[in-house]
Motif scaffolding. Structure first.
Motif, short mmCIF file in Angstrom:
data_model
loop_
_atom_site.label_atom_id
_atom_site.label_comp_id
_atom_site.label_asym_id
_atom_site.label_seq_id
_atom_site.Cartn_x
_atom_site.Cartn_y
_atom_site.Cartn_z
N ILE A 98 42.46 39.04 46.88
CA ILE A 98 41.71 38.54 45.72
C ILE A 98 40.64 37.54 46.16
N LYS A 99 40.98 36.69 47.12
CA LYS A 99 39.98 35.74 47.64
C LYS A 99 38.82 36.48 48.30
N ARG A 105 36.60 38.03 45.63
CA ARG A 105 35.79 37.01 44.97
C ARG A 105 34.61 36.59 45.84
N GLU A 141 30.62 37.02 44.97
CA GLU A 141 29.73 35.86 44.87
C GLU A 141 28.58 35.94 45.87
N VAL A 180 40.49 45.17 42.08
CA VAL A 180 41.26 44.03 41.56
C VAL A 180 42.36 44.52 40.62
N SER A 231 44.80 33.99 38.81
CA SER A 231 43.60 34.03 39.65
C SER A 231 42.95 35.41 39.61
N ASP A 267 41.33 35.99 36.20
CA ASP A 267 40.07 35.24 36.09
C ASP A 267 38.94 35.97 36.80
N LEU A 268 39.23 36.51 37.98
CA LEU A 268 38.22 37.25 38.73
C LEU A 268 37.82 38.51 37.96
N GLN A 271 35.54 37.61 35.25
CA GLN A 271 34.23 37.27 35.80
C GLN A 271 33.44 38.53 36.12
N LEU A 272 34.10 39.54 36.67
CA LEU A 272 33.43 40.80 37.00
C LEU A 272 32.97 41.51 35.72
#
Length: 751
Positions: free
Chosen positions: A452-453, A456, A460, A496, A519, A522-523, A526-527
């Motif tokens: 996931i990190k 993200r 970004e 994701v 987490s 949330d991602l 955001q996508l």
């Protein structure tokens, strides 16, 4: 015989009536019913052929006749095969029992359709002895009753059409047939043109649904997608009055019912516990896909797309085909049980204990058909699953240790670890094995947190770049910037989402799961926000361009199609390349599920209408603008007359016999004729240029040959070569005169 309940004949009448109407047994102890005149007439009089039983607010009534008004309530009818007195001996040989619901038309139609037509037309023995003429009449009777039933209003004394009435629509084929009939018949409430429009839209899938049972599971998986497109087109159409919401709701429901019954029928031919695993697995996966995909389609259309479709918004709550969803989940359970069985075969040693265990494992399901899901079979299924889990419990303990050793060897490789958990996820879900693999599952959760990190960070770093650049979204082929960005972020969303599903299935009990899940969600949000922003920015840019005549997005049906630029002399078509790109963007964004704003859709519809002609005109314009580069410099004067004739057609783009008005986009007949003239002129010019270039090449070759001839020794050869050259020039001159004359004549006709 006695008139009391000891009379076997009356007991048969009373018991059947009691069961049919769901009555309490105390009602039949009344002497009035035991001494009912109508019952006595039916039983004791050979000439009395019929007994009608009806329940109304006033209670139970008996009669020896049937009135038309009787059909407003449930009706049960006893009637005789032969005109005889009913006795204990002939009771079950001479009495037939029938019921009527809704209307006599509906009851007769269903009896013919469900019972008599299949038996008399499809059964080999009966159909062989049944006159072909009678077979045709029976088929016509079924079809005719269906037509009458589909036309029927709630007031059965007036057989008139009411569009919201779907009582006669039991299958998708009934709905398709309904619009065929309306297109043929028509009436004041529905135009033939509108009915024909819907009929043509449904034709895409009508044949498949009519022959549904003959299709394979994989073919029906594809049919689900095609059906989604068709019902979406039906709902969104704006050419005619909207498709009624209640009717669409009913259509979605009966389509789901057809898919469910199809899956049950196809899987019912398999022995899901004993047939080869690979065969059962593929069939179950296809069946699950059909159920899942139609549930997703209904949720997507009625819960999102149609609710936001301004011309025809969906007003009710989203439709959820619950029975189909639960059937899909039942099939998932069956697949999981068979998969666990296969894993057991792989992990357990080939010993007598293994054989005993695995022969007993499916015993709890004996007598149960797992594909027959309904509320009545669910308790039996759950009891069988519970018994099954008790049987496999000892084997699970042994397998847990083996699986733990296997995973410990590969846990340093994140990719291999993930693949192992996916491969054996059915086993890992088992409580005993899940507990044994606690440390390994925590390791997997840590790997998913890292994933996931990474997702993200990748997002970004690329989200603000240009597609195709090293710092931008990955680019696809034939995609505009906005579509490319949305497709790229959709791929990230899928990654994701898959990660979340894996964790929910295997790791939801771990301490760190909640933090990971938040987490990842949330991602994902955001996508999705980025995706929507890309579409909104595109919509604003396009709508802004629609008010700017220089944007290339404006096209008027009454505008000129093309003209010669007075500055550079180039031929320009009034249909910009930006419009072509807009068409592609609208098509791709619609396929991605976005609702295109009405103004943009309107422009796209106009652009699509003229796209074919515009492409041809652009090809002609490109030829005209580049033909001078294809000509040999010295031959340009020779091409002048043909070029002027071509130019004359362009300049005289007038419509009508008088040629008083310019040809515009909204005059298709004149436009087609004009395009044909342009293509013919362009072809003549290109042909002439090719011939002249060929002659030029030939003359050059001959001159080179002459230059290499020794005039002192080969004078005759020189003379022959020179004569060939002169003959060729004369031929060209003669042909050129003919071309000029032909062009002159053609230009006169064009003008």
């Amino acid at each position: 015989m006695a008139n009391g309940t000891a009379d076997v004949r009356k007991l048969f009448i009373f018991t059947t009536t009691q069961n049919y109407f769901g009555l309490m047994s105390e009602l039949w102890d009344q002497p009035l019913l035991c001494n009912c005149l109508e019952i006595n007439n039916f039983l004791d009089d050979g000439n009395q052929m019929l007994l009608r039983v009806q329940r109304s607010d006033a209670g139970i009534s008996f009669s020896n006749t049937i009135e038309f008004g009787d059909t407003k309530d449930k009706v049960l009818v006893f009637f005789k095969l032969r005109p005889e007195v009913i006795t204990d001996e002939n009771l079950h040989d001479n009495i037939l029992v029938s019921s009527m619901l809704e209307s006599p038309i509906s009851s007769l139609y269903q009896a013919v359709r469900q019972v008599f037509a299949p038996m008399l037309l499809k059964d080999q023995e009966w159909s062989r002895n049944f006159d072909p003429k009678l077979q045709n009449l029976l088929s016509e009777l079924e079809a005719g009753l269906g037509i009458v039933l589909r036309r029927s209003d709630t007031n059965l004394t007036k057989l008139k059409f009411k569009e919201d009435d779907t009582r006669g629509i039991l299958t998708p084929s009934d709905e398709f047939q309904f619009w065929i009939e309306q297109a043929h018949r028509g009436n004041k409430q529905i135009s033939k043109e509108r009915a024909n429009y819907f009929k043509e839209l449904f034709e895409t899938i009508a044949r498949e649904f009519y022959n549904l049972d003959s299709l394979s599971l994989l073919e029906v998986v594809d049919l689900v997608e095609t059906t989604q497109d068709v019902v979406d087109d039906v709902w969104r159409q704006t050419e005619h009055d909207h498709y009624p919401e209640s009717r669409m709701l009913h259509l979605l429901d009966i389509i789901g019912g057809s898919f469910g019954r199809f899956v049950q029928k196809k899987l019912g031919t398999l022995n899901l516990w004993e047939d080869p695993y690979y065969l059962v697995k593929e069939s179950l996966k296809a069946g699950i896909s059909i159920c899942e995909q139609w549930v997703i389609v209904c949720n997507h259309l009625t819960g999102q797309v149609w609710q936001r479709y301004v011309p025809h918004p969906w007003k009710n709550e989203k439709y959820f085909p619950e029975t189909l969803d639960k059937l899909g989940k039942r099939l998932e359970e069956v697949l999981a049980i068979r998969t666990i069985h296969e894993k057991f075969l792989y992990f357990l040693p080939a010993s007598e204990e293994k054989i005993i265990c695995l022969t007993r494992v499916f015993e709890p399901f004996t007598g149960l058909n797992p594909v027959q899901y309904n509320p009545y079979t669910e308790p039996l299924w759950k009891a069988a699953v519970s018994q099954y889990e008790k049987i496999i419990a000892p084997a699970e303990q042994k397998i847990a240790g083996k699986l733990k050793n296997y995973i410990s060897e590969i846990q340093d490789s994140p990719q291999q670890l993930l693949q192992a958990f996916l491969k054996y996820k059915e086993l890992v879900k088992r409580p005993t094995i899940s507990k044994e693999l606690m440390l390994e599952r925590e390791t997997l959760l840590a790997r998913l947190v890292d994933s996931i990190k990474d997702f993200r960070l990748d997002f970004e770093n690329r989200c603000r770049g240009i597609p195709g650049d090293a710092s931008g979204p990955l680019s696809g082929k034939n995609l505009s910037e906005v579509v490319n960005s949305i497709v790229w972020v959709r791929q990230l969303e899928l990654k994701v989402d898959d990660t979340i599903k894996i964790a929910e299935a295997l790791l939801s009990d771990l301490p760190g799961f909640r933090c990971f899940h938040q987490s990842a969600k949330d991602l994902l949000d955001q996508l999705k926000l980025y995706e929507q922003e890309q579409f909104d920015d595109w919509s604003r840019d396009i709508q802004s361009g629609l008010s700017d005549s220089r944007s290339g997005l404006c096209i008027e049906a009454s505008s000129r199609i093309m003209e010669l630029d007075s500055n550079d002399g180039l031929l320009k078509v009034h249909y910009s390349d930006r419009l072509v790109i807009l068409l592609r963007e609208v098509r791709q964004l619609s396929a991605l599920g976005f609702v295109i704003p009405a103004k943009i859709q309107q422009v796209a519809n106009i652009a699509q209408k003229f796209c074919k002609q515009a492409i041809i005109l652009k090809q002609v314009a490109h030829f005209y603008n580049s033909i001078d580069q294809q000509m040999i410099q010295s031959q340009r004067p020779m091409m002048l007359q043909s070029a002027l004739a071509f130019e004359q057609i362009i300049k005289n783009s007038k419509a009508g016999s008088g040629g008083k008005s310019q040809i515009t986009w909204d005059n298709p007949k004149e436009l087609e004729g004009y395009i044909q003239k342009l293509q013919n002129a362009a072809e003549r010019l290109a042909t002439e240029n090719r011939k002249l270039r060929k002659w030029h090449t030939t003359f050059c070759e001959k001159v080179v040959v002459l230059m290499n001839i020794d005039l002192l020794r080969q004078q005759q050869r020189w003379k022959d070569g020179l004569q060939e050259l002169r003959t060729g020039l004369a031929t060209v001159e003669a042909q050129k005169c003919k071309w000029i004359f032909d062009d002159f004549q053609q230009s006169r006709r064009s003008v």
